[in-house]
Structure formats: structure tokens, C-alpha cells
Design a protein around this motif. Structure first.
Motif, PDB file in Angstrom:
ATOM      1  N   GLY A  77      -1.872   8.592   6.774  1.00 11.07           N
ATOM      2  CA  GLY A  77      -1.122   8.098   5.622  1.00 11.07           C
ATOM      3  C   GLY A  77       0.358   8.394   5.805  1.00 11.07           C
ATOM      4  N   ALA A  78       1.076   8.395   4.691  1.00 16.12           N
ATOM      5  CA  ALA A  78       2.550   8.511   4.765  1.00 16.12           C
ATOM      6  C   ALA A  78       2.992   9.761   5.512  1.00 16.12           C
ATOM      7  N   VAL A  79       4.012   9.614   6.389  1.00 18.53           N
ATOM      8  CA  VAL A  79       4.564  10.773   7.095  1.00 18.53           C
ATOM      9  C   VAL A  79       5.943  11.124   6.534  1.00 18.53           C
ATOM     10  N   GLN A  80       6.615  10.151   5.950  1.00 15.62           N
ATOM     11  CA  GLN A  80       7.932  10.298   5.314  1.00 15.62           C
ATOM     12  C   GLN A  80       9.108  10.373   6.271  1.00 15.62           C
ATOM     13  N   SER A  81       8.872  10.677   7.543  1.00 15.15           N
ATOM     14  CA  SER A  81      10.005  10.823   8.468  1.00 15.15           C
ATOM     15  C   SER A  81      10.015   9.737   9.540  1.00 15.15           C
ATOM     16  N   VAL A  82       9.207   8.694   9.378  1.00 14.78           N
ATOM     17  CA  VAL A  82       9.260   7.553  10.295  1.00 14.78           C
ATOM     18  C   VAL A  82       9.336   6.317   9.405  1.00 14.78           C
ATOM     19  N   LEU A  83      10.584   5.905   9.135  1.00 17.40           N
ATOM     20  CA  LEU A  83      10.807   4.880   8.110  1.00 17.40           C
ATOM     21  C   LEU A  83      11.495   3.656   8.690  1.00 17.40           C
ATOM     22  N   PHE A  84      10.923   2.507   8.338  1.00 21.31           N
ATOM     23  CA  PHE A  84      11.514   1.230   8.711  1.00 21.31           C
ATOM     24  C   PHE A  84      12.218   0.686   7.477  1.00 21.31           C
ATOM     25  N   PHE A  85      13.550   0.649   7.530  1.00 21.33           N
ATOM     26  CA  PHE A  85      14.342   0.140   6.405  1.00 21.33           C
ATOM     27  C   PHE A  85      14.549  -1.353   6.612  1.00 21.33           C
ATOM     28  N   HIS A  86      14.292  -2.138   5.558  1.00 23.85           N
ATOM     29  CA  HIS A  86      14.445  -3.595   5.712  1.00 23.85           C
ATOM     30  C   HIS A  86      14.854  -4.215   4.388  1.00 23.85           C
ATOM     31  N   THR A  87      15.852  -5.116   4.481  1.00 26.48           N
ATOM     32  CA  THR A  87      16.401  -5.720   3.260  1.00 26.48           C
ATOM     33  C   THR A  87      15.664  -7.009   2.889  1.00 26.48           C
ATOM     34  N   THR A  88      14.804  -7.506   3.804  1.00 28.87           N
ATOM     35  CA  THR A  88      13.986  -8.694   3.491  1.00 28.87           C
ATOM     36  C   THR A  88      12.512  -8.269   3.562  1.00 28.87           C
ATOM     37  N   PRO A  89      11.591  -9.062   2.987  1.00 31.78           N
ATOM     38  CA  PRO A  89      10.175  -8.663   3.027  1.00 31.78           C
ATOM     39  C   PRO A  89       9.618  -8.596   4.449  1.00 31.78           C
ATOM     40  N   LEU A  90       8.510  -7.871   4.615  1.00 34.06           N
ATOM     41  CA  LEU A  90       7.917  -7.681   5.951  1.00 34.06           C
ATOM     42  C   LEU A  90       7.449  -8.993   6.582  1.00 34.06           C
ATOM     43  N   ASP A  91       7.157  -9.991   5.754  1.00 30.78           N
ATOM     44  CA  ASP A  91       6.728 -11.269   6.348  1.00 30.78           C
ATOM     45  C   ASP A  91       7.905 -12.229   6.538  1.00 30.78           C
ATOM     46  N   ASP A  92       9.125 -11.679   6.399  1.00 28.43           N
ATOM     47  CA  ASP A  92      10.307 -12.515   6.593  1.00 28.43           C
ATOM     48  C   ASP A  92      11.433 -11.647   7.182  1.00 28.43           C
ATOM     49  N   LEU A  93      11.120 -10.987   8.288  1.00 28.18           N
ATOM     50  CA  LEU A  93      12.101 -10.064   8.880  1.00 28.18           C
ATOM     51  C   LEU A  93      13.208 -10.840   9.593  1.00 28.18           C
ATOM     52  N   PRO A  94      14.390 -10.221   9.735  1.00 27.27           N
ATOM     53  CA  PRO A  94      15.471 -10.890  10.464  1.00 27.27           C
ATOM     54  C   PRO A  94      15.149 -11.034  11.954  1.00 27.27           C
ATOM     55  N   HIS A 115       3.774  -7.379  15.381  1.00 28.79           N
ATOM     56  CA  HIS A 115       3.007  -8.407  16.098  1.00 28.79           C
ATOM     57  C   HIS A 115       1.615  -8.634  15.490  1.00 28.79           C
ATOM     58  N   HIS A 116       0.852  -7.554  15.321  1.00 30.13           N
ATOM     59  CA  HIS A 116      -0.555  -7.694  14.919  1.00 30.13           C
ATOM     60  C   HIS A 116      -0.774  -7.829  13.422  1.00 30.13           C
ATOM     61  N   TYR A 117       0.084  -7.201  12.631  1.00 32.49           N
ATOM     62  CA  TYR A 117      -0.215  -7.131  11.200  1.00 32.49           C
ATOM     63  C   TYR A 117       0.756  -7.929  10.332  1.00 32.49           C
ATOM     64  N   TRP A 118       2.048  -7.929  10.700  1.00 32.53           N
ATOM     65  CA  TRP A 118       3.002  -8.642   9.856  1.00 32.53           C
ATOM     66  C   TRP A 118       3.316 -10.028  10.417  1.00 32.53           C
ATOM     67  N   LYS A 119       2.780 -10.317  11.621  1.00 32.78           N
ATOM     68  CA  LYS A 119       2.955 -11.640  12.263  1.00 32.78           C
ATOM     69  C   LYS A 119       4.436 -12.012  12.385  1.00 32.78           C
ATOM     70  N   GLN A 120       5.216 -11.065  12.841  1.00 31.57           N
ATOM     71  CA  GLN A 120       6.653 -11.280  13.032  1.00 31.57           C
ATOM     72  C   GLN A 120       6.999 -11.059  14.506  1.00 31.57           C
ATOM     73  N   SER A 121       7.954 -11.812  15.014  1.00 29.16           N
ATOM     74  CA  SER A 121       8.332 -11.580  16.421  1.00 29.16           C
ATOM     75  C   SER A 121       9.847 -11.495  16.590  1.00 29.16           C
ATOM     76  N   PRO A 122      10.445 -10.440  15.983  1.00 31.76           N
ATOM     77  CA  PRO A 122      11.893 -10.274  16.139  1.00 31.76           C
ATOM     78  C   PRO A 122      12.238  -9.780  17.548  1.00 31.76           C
ATOM     79  N   SER A 123      13.515  -9.796  17.888  1.00 34.21           N
ATOM     80  CA  SER A 123      13.981  -9.102  19.097  1.00 34.21           C
ATOM     81  C   SER A 123      14.361  -7.687  18.665  1.00 34.21           C
ATOM     82  N   PHE A 124      14.333  -6.775  19.652  1.00 39.30           N
ATOM     83  CA  PHE A 124      14.627  -5.377  19.332  1.00 39.30           C
ATOM     84  C   PHE A 124      15.824  -4.890  20.139  1.00 39.30           C
ATOM     85  N   THR A 125      16.659  -4.101  19.465  1.00 44.68           N
ATOM     86  CA  THR A 125      17.782  -3.468  20.159  1.00 44.68           C
ATOM     87  C   THR A 125      17.833  -2.024  19.660  1.00 44.68           C
TER      88      THR A 125
END
Ligand SMILES: C=C(O[C@@H]1C=C(C(=O)O)C=C[C@H]1O)C(=O)O
Length: 262
Positions: A77-94, A115-125
Motif C-alpha cells: 500500500g501507500a509508502v508516501q515517499s515515492v510520489l508521482f506528481f501530475h497536473t493532468t489525470p493518469l489517463d491523460d498524461l503529458p 504501460h500496463h495499467y494506465w495505458k499511457q506511453s509518454p517519453s521519459f527524461t
């Protein structure tokens, strides 16, 4: 003397405090560094043993031997110290997501979830400073920075361990203590003693949580109650469920584009 590495985050205080205050006697040549640095130091043979990212262990398994019994850092469950901050919903990531350069496991976990759960394919930097990260619409932060940013910002965030447990029903193992597989025979006794010391540190910390929390309070500007809650999310001695979580992480890493490369 063995060369041993460990992370500098609050999550490692239960290992370090009893060694620092003399409650557990064990001498080593210590390196305190972010996970990505410990991963490369152990890979290059510049350390004998370290708390490395579980991802590093899965990708370069032949180089390493987990201590037995296995100690590491994991959460159900929640760990609190591994957080993904996002200003758009998970199914509409930048199109571009930026990652802390300190992590290996959490970065791979984010790629798996995308990839597996939110069906998003952003690039990563990756970003180097938190100020730089805050300029982006989606970014991953780990460790104490994540714990503190959560309290300071209105940007919504997703706890990646919580998302993992919801998706798989399993704990997520972030890190584990490994020795180099090719350690010379004369270092074996030291590794066994270190295993015993880890067992003693965790036992001491479980019995002295108030001291562990006070130590964390000195480094984090967070209310004590938040720190108490944080430690209640973390586990250190890997059990069967954690091993299953690690196996699932391995399977999904292999079937996720870019997750098997950082
Ligand atoms: C839970 C955490 O786990 C850390 C995350 C790691 C990673 O992502 O590679 C490695 C070591 C852990 O200390 C955290 O960052 O607080």
C-alpha cells in the motif's frame, strides 16, 4: 573492513541509528548516497555490499547475492515517499514525464504502471534539482524530498506503491541489501556478521520507535504524527509476499518497453 553503502533517506534510519548510537556494534567503511549512486558503486566493485535498488538486482542479478535472511525496504500500500506528481489525470498524461535521477526501482515502477495499467506511453527524461522538476507537468520524486513536497504543494500526486498494491495485490520491494557475488573468501565472515547486525538493528528500532522518530524529526520538517505514519508503511525483513512482489516486478519489467533500460 567491509565497504558498505546505504541510502541517506529517512527510511534507512532504522538500520543506521542503532549503529550510530552504539546499540549495535558493527564497524564498516560506510558510503551514504542516493540509490542510483549505490547501484553503480556496487556494480563497479567499489563497494562490497549495499542497499541497492531492487531493479538493479533484477537487471544485473549475476553480479549480486542478496543477504540471507533478506533485508531491504518495501511497502504494502501507500509508502508516501515515492510520489508521482501530475497536473493532468493518469489517463491523460503529458508527452514528457521527468524522473528523479536518484532512483532505479521507482522509475521502472512508473514505466510499468504507465504501460500496463494506465495505458499511457509518454517519453521519459530526468531532472537534477527539485526546482527543475516543478517546472514540468508530470514528475517523479522519491525519498525525503517526496515526503516534504507532499506537505508543501497543492499539485496532485499518486503514491506508486499504493498504485502497485491496488493493481497486483502485492507489496512493492524498492531496495535490498546485496553483496557482490564475487567477494573474496576472506570477506565472507564479515558479510555474515553484517547480516546479524542488520537483524539486530531492525529489532532494536522496532523496540525503540520513539528514538527512531525523534531522529527523523531532526532531518525532516514534518509533524511527528506524519513520521509515525510513515514508518508504519515500511517493512524491512522480506517475507514470502514481498518475494512474490519482487517476482511480479521482474516479470512486468521484462514486458514493459523502456523499463528494462533506464
Ligand atoms: C521507498 C523508497 O525507496 C527507495 C527507492 C529506491 C529506488 O527507487 O531505486 C531505492 C532505495 C529506496 O530507499 C523511497 O525512496 O523512499
Amino acid at each position: 573492513m567491509l565497504k558498505i553503502g546505504i541510502v541517506q533517506y529517512t527510511n534507512a534510519i532504522p538500520f543506521l541509528l542503532p549503529l550510530q548510537n552504539g546499540a549495535v556494534a558493527f564497524k564498516a567503511d560506510w558510503t551514504i548516497a542516493p540509490p542510483s549512486r549505490l547501484n553503480s558503486l556496487l556494480r563497479e566493485g567499489l563497494l562490497d555490499c549495499a542497499l541497492i535498488s531492487s531493479y538493479e538486482y533484477l537487471i544485473h542479478g549475476k553480479l549480486y547475492r542478496p543477504l540471507f535472511p533478506s533485508y531491504g525496504i518495501y511497502a504494502t500500500g501507500a509508502v508516501q515517499s515515492v510520489l508521482f506528481f501530475h497536473t493532468t489525470p493518469l489517463d491523460d498524461l503529458p508527452q514528457l514525464v521527468t524522473l528523479t535521477s536518484e532512483s532505479a526501482s521507482s522509475s521502472a515502477l512508473l514505466k510499468i504502471l504507465c504501460h500496463h495499467y494506465w495505458k499511457q506511453s509518454p517519453s521519459f527524461t530526468s531532472f537534477q534539482t527539485l526546482d527543475e522538476a516543478l517546472l514540468h507537468p508530470a514528475f517523479l520524486v522519491i525519498g525525503d524530498d517526496a515526503l516534504m513536497l507532499h506537505n508543501k504543494t497543492a499539485i496532485p500526486s499518486t503514491d506508486l506503491a499504493e498504485a502497485w498494491t491496488k493493481a497486483t495485490g502485492l507489496p512493492f520491494v524498492f531496495a535490498l541489501f546485496c553483496a557482490r557475488a564475487d567477494l573474496p573468501k576472506d570477506k565472507e565472515a564479515g558479510i555474515r556478521e553484517f547480516g546479524d547486525a542488520l537483524e539486530a538493528t531492525i529489532a532494536w528500532s522496532q523496540n525503540n520507535m520513539a528514538a527512531v522518530i525523534s531522529q527523523a524529526e531532526r532531518t525532516l520538517s514534518l509533524p511527528r504524527v506524519n513520521i509515525e505514519e510513515y514508518y508504519s508503511c515500511l517493512s524491512y525483513l522480506l517475507d514470502q509476499q514481498a518475494e512474490q512482489g519482487l517476482n511480479k516486478f521482474e516479470t512486468l519489467t521484462k514486458s514493459t518497453p523502456y523499463a528494462s533500460k533506464l
